[in-house]
Design an enzyme around this catalytic site. Structure first.
Site, mmCIF file in Angstrom:
data_model
loop_
_atom_site.group_PDB
_atom_site.id
_atom_site.type_symbol
_atom_site.label_atom_id
_atom_site.label_comp_id
_atom_site.label_asym_id
_atom_site.label_seq_id
_atom_site.Cartn_x
_atom_site.Cartn_y
_atom_site.Cartn_z
ATOM 1 C CB CYS A 55 -0.972 -0.049 1.173
ATOM 2 S SG CYS A 55 -2.372 1.073 1.024
ATOM 3 C CG HIS A 56 -0.020 4.986 1.343
ATOM 4 N ND1 HIS A 56 -1.314 4.546 1.493
ATOM 5 C CD2 HIS A 56 -0.071 6.044 0.496
ATOM 6 C CE1 HIS A 56 -2.125 5.313 0.780
ATOM 7 N NE2 HIS A 56 -1.406 6.226 0.161
ATOM 8 C CD GLU B 253 -3.054 8.820 -1.764
ATOM 9 O OE1 GLU B 253 -3.933 8.793 -0.868
ATOM 10 O OE2 GLU B 253 -1.980 8.199 -1.686
#
Length: 224
Positions: free
Chosen positions: A132-133, A163
């Site tokens: 993910c991030h 996003e």
């Protein structure tokens, strides 16, 4: 007998830009993978950017895996007093897994000690994983020969489209997919919020929370 220890890297950043909203380490992105690793015979440990207590995000009603993991006494003790990367030896770990949460976008990229720890794990034959991030920790991860770990490799991460879908394009300090591509990674992804993960030369990455356990399974495969 343990096959070794897999280290979860967690953000220490708890503010979502100027929104007034809180963020932190996205708990399902390490709780669900931890179950995979433990079932495969590995121990798990934690490191964070600032050390000490870790801010948590993503805890949702009905997620019994995450709730059960966080309820364990040893997990609570560990997350209340994490080490920093500079205090750890890469020789002690089989892999490092960068968990996500939007906070990573602020503190993962410029943590030189965390990048050096991950590079050390990779260069001793270990695996670097992120979801993910979490791949924000890969943006500036440089190996001892001066090359970027991600350069020329297939990677995934939370996409620029995702996003935009969550309305945070103008809140995060940069767009993660774009940054990875600018540094020479070959970014791949699926539809928004669909499960997607890839493994390339002991670098394992996944697109979003739905991909976290798959990243863990691919990490176990890469280690074996």
């Amino acid at each position: 007998m343990s096959k070794g220890t897999i280290l979860f890297a967690l953000t220490s950043h708890d503010e979502l830009g100027d929104t007034g909203r809180r963020t932190g380490a996205y708990a399902p992105e390490f709780a669900h993978p931890a179950a995979v690793f433990q079932d495969a015979g590995y121990e798990v440990a934690f490191v964070s950017v600032q050390g000490g207590p870790v801010p948590l995000d993503g805890i949702k009603e009905g997620d019994t895996v995450t709730a059960g993991f966080l309820a364990q006494d040893w997990v609570q003790r560990e997350l209340a007093d994490t080490s920093t990367a500079g205090e750890l030896d890469p020789a002690d770990y089989a892999a490092i897994y960068y968990a996500g949460g939007h906070g990573t976008m602020w503190d993962f990229p410029d943590d030189a000690d965390l990048a050096a720890l991950a590079a050390g794990i990779y260069e001793q034959g270990g695996v670097v994983a992120a979801v993910c991030h979490g791949p924000a920790g890969l943006v500036n991860l440089t190996l001892s020969d001066g090359s970027l770990l991600i350069e020329g490799k297939r990677v995934s991460s939370f996409t620029d489209a995702e996003e935009a879908a969550v309305g945070l394009t103008d809140v995060v300090p940069f767009l993660l997919q774009s940054a990875l591509e600018e540094r020479g990674a070959k970014h791949e992804g699926a539809e928004n919020f669909a499960e997607f993960a890839i493994s390339d030369q002991r670098l394992v990455t996944g697109q979003n929370p739905a991909s976290a356990a798959t990243v863990a399974r691919l990490t176990v495969e890469a280690l074996s």
